[in-house]
Design a protein around this motif. Structure first.
Motif: not given
Length: 461
Positions: A318-324
């Motif tokens: 979830s955090a990766d998707r936000k940063v992406s």
């Protein structure tokens, strides 16, 4: 051309500067094409080449004041007009003025590292001019400082050494041999600063266990928190956005023979026996301005415990998707220039690890590397942004108006071109991004292709 000499040079008369809405592109022409398209005064001036005097209809040099019998006021007026006359010769067709905006040592290596990681070729003429630039600015001890006038540091010397090796130079090249001696005399790359640790880890020259960083998790926290990243200074925030992705996902390219050689060249002990965990909070004395605060050490420790033992995989994703998504916003907002070369290089690298070398994102990033390259009398470096053309042009126009030169019909054409450039550079919309301030109707110090750095003063013309 050769890159084996200490400071080999290209033929400076073959370089041409093209501008596109303020973005500068230095191009190296063939010998035949260079004869077909003569260099402009601006290009020759930026490269340190001689410029022929420009005479008026009476045969007098328009750019040099030689009259001494006038009153002080007349002398000032005469000097101002002749000085501004020379300045108009350096104006580019788009209406602005170009300049070298380099200096800090963490700019150029990052872009070269990003190009190496993303399998993007570096032109031979760039290699030659970058080597010439570093040879000219090396300190007596063989190293480089945080800026051109700074004393040698592990950070700068380590980054430039690795960069030169990736450009194809042998470790026995005189420039590299001296740099390596300087680097090892300061304890080697184990004591490099945080951004250096991140870059070396991406290149598989440093273990991620030895890097303290910001995890992607911070970006999904409630935005009302006083330490949420959106509240950070923009230059800090946009760097720790892509580096949080690189750190959280332990992004490193595969080891190859060249990288294996470099591993054994930049440390004072064999790579395999280095305890990178102990180096996590260590910075070489030559680079350290103050010790890491106990509070920050506690924060790093808690982040490490959360990351290593408690963070669920679904939360990581979830955090990766936000940063992406935030990285893609930055790329869209700035037409892939990104705010500045530091975050540009990190974002280009993150795009490679996320989407692959042949992805549309990486291709777009490759196209916007050269806008940061500055060429001057001593070689090629990287600018702190893609230029300060709007800033400089605004000040030049305002200076001309204050000096009374704007009323001189001889300067009508260059000032009109300058105002046209400023008009085209004005921001005409707001960004669809919750973390960006309203910008419609504003100006800024850099070309329009890049997001706002700082507003320019309103012109009083």
């Amino acid at each position: 051309m050769t890159i084996n000499g200490l400071a080999a040079s290209t033929e400076l008369t073959r370089w041409r500067l093209r501008a596109d809405l303020g973005d500068s592109h230095w191009t190296y022409l063939s010998e035949a094409n260079s004869k077909e398209f003569p260099q402009s005064d601006a290009e020759r001036y930026l490269l340190g080449l001689p410029i022929a005097p420009k005479a008026d209809t009476n045969g007098n040099d328009n750019d040099i004041s030689t009259t001494t019998s006038k009153s002080d006021g007349a002398l000032f007026d005469d000097a101002a007009r002749k000085g501004f006359s020379f300045l108009t010769r350096l104006q580019l067709p788009e209406g602005h003025w170009a300049c070298d905006y380099g200096g800090p040592s963490f700019l150029l290596p990052g872009l070269i590292f990003a190009m190496y990681i993303t399998e993007s070729p570096v032109p031979d003429e760039w290699k030659i001019e970058m080597t010439r630039y570093l040879a000219h600015h090396a300190n007596e001890d063989g190293g480089w400082g945080l800026h051109l006038e700074g004393k040698s540091t592990v950070f700068a010397t380590g980054l430039y050494y690795v960069m030169l090796r990736l450009l194809g130079h042998s470790k026995n090249h005189p420039l590299l041999a001296n740099a390596r001696e300087c680097l090892l005399s300061h304890g080697g790359a184990a004591g490099i600063q945080q951004w250096g640790k991140i870059w070396l880890a991406c290149l598989n020259l440093y273990d991620w266990e030895g890097v303290n960083c910001i995890p992607t998790d911070l970006w999904v926290l409630p935005e009302w928190l006083p330490f949420h990243p959106w509240r950070w200074w923009v230059q800090c925030r946009v760097v720790y956005l892509p580096t949080s992705y690189l750190w959280s996902n332990r992004c490193s390219i595969p080891l190859n023979p060249l990288l294996a050689e470099i591993r054994e060249e930049i440390y004072t002990e064999p790579y395999g026996v280095i305890d990178f965990r102990r180096a996590r909070n260590y910075t070489a004395p030559s680079d350290s301005l103050r010790k890491i605060s106990p509070f920050l050490l506690v924060c790093f420790a808690l982040i490490r415990i959360w990351f290593d033992y408690f963070r669920p995989r679904w939360f990581h994703r979830s955090a990766d998707r936000k940063v992406s998504q935030l990285m893609r916003n930055e790329e869209r907002n700035t037409n892939y220039n990104c705010l500045a070369p530091v975050n540009k290089a990190f974002q280009m690298t993150a795009a490679y690890f996320e989407d692959g070398p042949n992805s549309e994102r990486v291709r777009r990033h490759r196209e916007k590397v050269e806008v940061y390259m500055c060429l001057g009398p001593h070689g090629m470096t990287c600018g702190g942004t893609n230029g300060v053309q709007v800033w400089d042009t605004a000040f030049i126009v305002q200076t001309a108006a204050e000096a009374g030169l704007a009323k001189d019909p001889r300067f009508a054409a260059p000032l009109t071109r300058a105002l046209d450039f400023l008009d085209k550079s004005q921001l005409r919309d707001n960004l669809d991004d919750p973390h960006r301030q309203p910008r419609k109707g504003d100006g800024r110090s850099v070309p329009r292709a890049t997001a706002t750095l700082c507003p320019i003063a309103r012109l009083r013309v």
